[in-house]
Design a protein around this motif. Structure first.
Motif, PDB file in Angstrom:
ATOM      1  N   CYS A 125      -4.269  46.872   4.945  1.00 27.44           N
ATOM      2  CA  CYS A 125      -3.628  45.722   5.961  1.00 27.44           C
ATOM      3  C   CYS A 125      -2.938  46.305   7.182  1.00 27.44           C
ATOM      4  O   CYS A 125      -2.434  47.536   7.304  1.00 27.44           O
ATOM      5  CB  CYS A 125      -2.999  44.872   5.179  1.00 27.44           C
ATOM      6  SG  CYS A 125      -1.441  45.206   4.571  1.00 27.44           S
ATOM      7  N   VAL A 126      -2.780  45.392   8.193  1.00 22.34           N
ATOM      8  CA  VAL A 126      -2.004  45.377   9.459  1.00 22.34           C
ATOM      9  C   VAL A 126      -0.913  44.223   9.334  1.00 22.34           C
ATOM     10  O   VAL A 126      -1.422  43.324   9.013  1.00 22.34           O
ATOM     11  CB  VAL A 126      -2.889  45.276  10.505  1.00 22.34           C
ATOM     12  CG1 VAL A 126      -2.055  45.171  12.013  1.00 22.34           C
ATOM     13  CG2 VAL A 126      -4.037  46.438  10.604  1.00 22.34           C
ATOM     14  N   LEU A 127       0.291  44.874   9.549  1.00 15.81           N
ATOM     15  CA  LEU A 127       1.094  43.791   9.683  1.00 15.81           C
ATOM     16  C   LEU A 127       1.991  43.484  10.739  1.00 15.81           C
ATOM     17  O   LEU A 127       1.960  44.498  11.604  1.00 15.81           O
ATOM     18  CB  LEU A 127       2.197  44.084   8.490  1.00 15.81           C
ATOM     19  CG  LEU A 127       1.969  44.170   6.920  1.00 15.81           C
ATOM     20  CD1 LEU A 127       2.958  44.725   6.085  1.00 15.81           C
ATOM     21  CD2 LEU A 127       1.259  42.904   6.439  1.00 15.81           C
ATOM     22  N   LEU A 128       2.181  42.341  11.344  1.00 15.88           N
ATOM     23  CA  LEU A 128       2.998  41.770  12.364  1.00 15.88           C
ATOM     24  C   LEU A 128       4.381  41.620  11.860  1.00 15.88           C
ATOM     25  O   LEU A 128       4.686  40.989  11.200  1.00 15.88           O
ATOM     26  CB  LEU A 128       2.537  40.873  13.111  1.00 15.88           C
ATOM     27  CG  LEU A 128       3.237  40.412  14.409  1.00 15.88           C
ATOM     28  CD1 LEU A 128       3.119  41.473  15.387  1.00 15.88           C
ATOM     29  CD2 LEU A 128       2.739  38.978  14.983  1.00 15.88           C
ATOM     30  N   TRP A 129       5.313  42.359  12.820  1.00 17.53           N
ATOM     31  CA  TRP A 129       6.719  42.293  12.098  1.00 17.53           C
ATOM     32  C   TRP A 129       7.389  41.581  13.303  1.00 17.53           C
ATOM     33  O   TRP A 129       7.316  42.059  14.572  1.00 17.53           O
ATOM     34  CB  TRP A 129       7.370  43.592  11.847  1.00 17.53           C
ATOM     35  CG  TRP A 129       6.795  44.142  10.664  1.00 17.53           C
ATOM     36  CD1 TRP A 129       5.666  45.301  10.646  1.00 17.53           C
ATOM     37  CD2 TRP A 129       7.101  44.063   9.260  1.00 17.53           C
ATOM     38  NE1 TRP A 129       5.483  45.813   9.486  1.00 17.53           N
ATOM     39  CE2 TRP A 129       6.104  45.063   8.385  1.00 17.53           C
ATOM     40  CE3 TRP A 129       7.858  43.621   8.625  1.00 17.53           C
ATOM     41  CZ2 TRP A 129       6.282  45.441   7.325  1.00 17.53           C
ATOM     42  CZ3 TRP A 129       7.859  43.580   7.253  1.00 17.53           C
ATOM     43  CH2 TRP A 129       7.240  44.701   6.588  1.00 17.53           C
ATOM     44  N   ASP A 130       8.707  40.796  12.957  1.00 15.41           N
ATOM     45  CA  ASP A 130       9.671  40.519  13.990  1.00 15.41           C
ATOM     46  C   ASP A 130      10.898  41.227  13.494  1.00 15.41           C
ATOM     47  O   ASP A 130      11.175  41.393  12.472  1.00 15.41           O
ATOM     48  CB  ASP A 130       9.966  38.849  13.850  1.00 15.41           C
ATOM     49  CG  ASP A 130      10.937  38.414  14.840  1.00 15.41           C
ATOM     50  OD1 ASP A 130      11.940  39.234  15.312  1.00 15.41           O
ATOM     51  OD2 ASP A 130      10.654  37.286  15.378  1.00 15.41           O
ATOM     52  N   LEU A 131      11.597  42.090  14.538  1.00 17.30           N
ATOM     53  CA  LEU A 131      12.677  42.804  14.308  1.00 17.30           C
ATOM     54  C   LEU A 131      13.779  41.905  13.803  1.00 17.30           C
ATOM     55  O   LEU A 131      14.772  42.706  13.126  1.00 17.30           O
ATOM     56  CB  LEU A 131      13.066  43.412  15.498  1.00 17.30           C
ATOM     57  CG  LEU A 131      12.167  44.379  16.115  1.00 17.30           C
ATOM     58  CD1 LEU A 131      12.654  44.890  17.596  1.00 17.30           C
ATOM     59  CD2 LEU A 131      12.127  45.727  15.279  1.00 17.30           C
ATOM     60  N   ARG A 132      13.692  40.748  13.858  1.00 17.96           N
ATOM     61  CA  ARG A 132      14.844  39.800  13.304  1.00 17.96           C
ATOM     62  C   ARG A 132      14.572  39.451  11.947  1.00 17.96           C
ATOM     63  O   ARG A 132      15.312  38.474  11.366  1.00 17.96           O
ATOM     64  CB  ARG A 132      15.186  38.541  14.236  1.00 17.96           C
ATOM     65  CG  ARG A 132      15.557  39.033  15.739  1.00 17.96           C
ATOM     66  CD  ARG A 132      15.214  38.101  16.655  1.00 17.96           C
ATOM     67  NE  ARG A 132      13.894  37.827  16.901  1.00 17.96           N
ATOM     68  CZ  ARG A 132      13.205  37.214  17.974  1.00 17.96           C
ATOM     69  NH1 ARG A 132      13.991  36.533  18.678  1.00 17.96           N
ATOM     70  NH2 ARG A 132      11.830  37.062  17.983  1.00 17.96           N
ATOM     71  N   GLN A 133      13.449  39.639  11.228  1.00 20.70           N
ATOM     72  CA  GLN A 133      13.172  39.254   9.894  1.00 20.70           C
ATOM     73  C   GLN A 133      12.915  40.317   9.004  1.00 20.70           C
ATOM     74  O   GLN A 133      12.126  41.418   9.356  1.00 20.70           O
ATOM     75  CB  GLN A 133      12.088  38.047  10.235  1.00 20.70           C
ATOM     76  CG  GLN A 133      12.312  37.027  10.775  1.00 20.70           C
ATOM     77  CD  GLN A 133      11.110  36.125  10.957  1.00 20.70           C
ATOM     78  OE1 GLN A 133      10.520  35.872  10.159  1.00 20.70           O
ATOM     79  NE2 GLN A 133      10.924  35.362  11.969  1.00 20.70           N
ATOM     80  N   ASP A 134      13.060  40.191   7.689  1.00 18.86           N
ATOM     81  CA  ASP A 134      12.873  41.178   6.722  1.00 18.86           C
ATOM     82  C   ASP A 134      11.309  41.312   6.306  1.00 18.86           C
ATOM     83  O   ASP A 134      10.880  42.369   5.975  1.00 18.86           O
ATOM     84  CB  ASP A 134      13.743  40.863   5.431  1.00 18.86           C
ATOM     85  CG  ASP A 134      15.220  40.973   5.779  1.00 18.86           C
ATOM     86  OD1 ASP A 134      15.443  42.011   6.689  1.00 18.86           O
ATOM     87  OD2 ASP A 134      15.925  40.366   4.973  1.00 18.86           O
ATOM     88  N   ARG A 135      10.625  40.090   6.484  1.00 20.62           N
ATOM     89  CA  ARG A 135       9.223  39.913   5.857  1.00 20.62           C
ATOM     90  C   ARG A 135       8.198  39.823   7.105  1.00 20.62           C
ATOM     91  O   ARG A 135       8.688  39.230   8.217  1.00 20.62           O
ATOM     92  CB  ARG A 135       9.041  38.955   5.102  1.00 20.62           C
ATOM     93  CG  ARG A 135      10.223  38.850   3.902  1.00 20.62           C
ATOM     94  CD  ARG A 135       9.910  39.758   2.911  1.00 20.62           C
ATOM     95  NE  ARG A 135       8.788  39.895   2.294  1.00 20.62           N
ATOM     96  CZ  ARG A 135       8.163  40.946   1.569  1.00 20.62           C
ATOM     97  NH1 ARG A 135       8.998  42.131   1.415  1.00 20.62           N
ATOM     98  NH2 ARG A 135       6.868  40.883   1.121  1.00 20.62           N
ATOM     99  N   PRO A 136       7.126  40.312   7.018  1.00 21.15           N
ATOM    100  CA  PRO A 136       6.024  40.225   7.968  1.00 21.15           C
ATOM    101  C   PRO A 136       5.847  38.813   8.597  1.00 21.15           C
ATOM    102  O   PRO A 136       5.965  37.880   7.545  1.00 21.15           O
ATOM    103  CB  PRO A 136       4.808  41.058   7.459  1.00 21.15           C
ATOM    104  CG  PRO A 136       4.968  40.958   6.093  1.00 21.15           C
ATOM    105  CD  PRO A 136       6.494  41.004   5.727  1.00 21.15           C
ATOM    106  N   VAL A 137       5.497  38.538   9.691  1.00 18.92           N
ATOM    107  CA  VAL A 137       4.975  37.188  10.008  1.00 18.92           C
ATOM    108  C   VAL A 137       3.580  36.913  10.088  1.00 18.92           C
ATOM    109  O   VAL A 137       3.326  35.853  10.320  1.00 18.92           O
ATOM    110  CB  VAL A 137       5.823  36.936  11.550  1.00 18.92           C
ATOM    111  CG1 VAL A 137       7.387  36.898  11.325  1.00 18.92           C
ATOM    112  CG2 VAL A 137       5.325  37.789  12.521  1.00 18.92           C
ATOM    113  N   ALA A 138       2.854  37.997  10.266  1.00 16.95           N
ATOM    114  CA  ALA A 138       1.498  37.900  10.267  1.00 16.95           C
ATOM    115  C   ALA A 138       0.870  39.044   9.337  1.00 16.95           C
ATOM    116  O   ALA A 138       1.475  40.245   9.408  1.00 16.95           O
ATOM    117  CB  ALA A 138       0.892  37.606  11.428  1.00 16.95           C
TER     118      ALA A 138
END
Length: 203
Positions: free
Chosen positions: A136-149
């Motif tokens: 899988c490929v994960l998209l992360w937001d530096l401000r959140q602990d969990r992937p956003v997509a």
């Protein structure tokens, strides 16, 4: 402003080794330059990270990561003091948002269940991509602990944002299913590679 240099065959042939560093006590596992080319970061299997000034040809920072180790590493936003790094710990495939100046982790990202194979920060948003052997490929937001997509694939994935183009692009190796995140996604298959144009909106 640093003057631009036009690459040519003659210039390449005249290049020579300027300096050799042997700071790592084992194989180098990752490296990256800031966008302006002024700084280089390297990570090694000796659990160390070094930052070098390319202009001064000198090491400007040395850090250790004994608990997790460091595999891949990438600078964030052309900032020599911040990076995203992938762990070398076989039991915990986490990613670290690392503040080099204070030598502390600002956030740990846990979701991958296999070895991380790629890390790619967005050129100007607080986002980054990671690919792994967990398909899988994960998209992360530096401000959140969990992937956003999440993009699910059929094998090991490698993903990257285009750092130069007008629109960010994800390139994920393997056959994948595309999931959109509050924005439009256009994609086209090229053999076993997929190119995804992403129009970033609020996540």
């Amino acid at each position: 402003m640093t003057p631009k240099v036009k690459l040519s065959d003659a210039l390449i042939q005249n290049l020579a080794v300027g300096k050799v560093y042997r700071d790592h006590k084992g194989p180098v596992s990752g490296m990256d330059f800031t966008y302006d080319g002024q700084f280089l970061v390297t990570s090694g299997e000796d659990n160390s990270v070094n930052v070098y000034s390319c202009e001064k040809a000198s090491r400007v920072r040395h850090l250790r990561c004994e608990k997790y180790g460091v595999a891949l590493i990438r600078f964030l936003h052309n900032d020599r003091d911040c990076a995203v790094a992938a762990s070398r710990n076989e039991a915990d495939h986490l990613l670290k948002y690392w503040d080099f100046h204070d030598n502390k982790y600002l956030r740990l990202f846990r979701s991958h269940t296999g070895k991380v194979t790629s890390v790619s920060p967005h050129p100007y948003e607080d986002l980054f991509l990671s690919g792994a052997e967990d398909k899988c490929v994960l998209l992360w937001d530096l401000r959140q602990d969990r992937p956003v997509a999440k993009i699910n694939g059929q094998g090991t994935t490698v993903a990257s944002f285009d750092q130069q183009g007008p629109e960010p692009v994800i390139i994920a190796l393997s056959e994948v299913i595309i999931w959109s995140w509050h924005g439009s996604v256009d994609f086209v298959f090229v053999q076993s590679c997929i190119i995804v144009t992403v129009h970033i909106c609020d996540v």
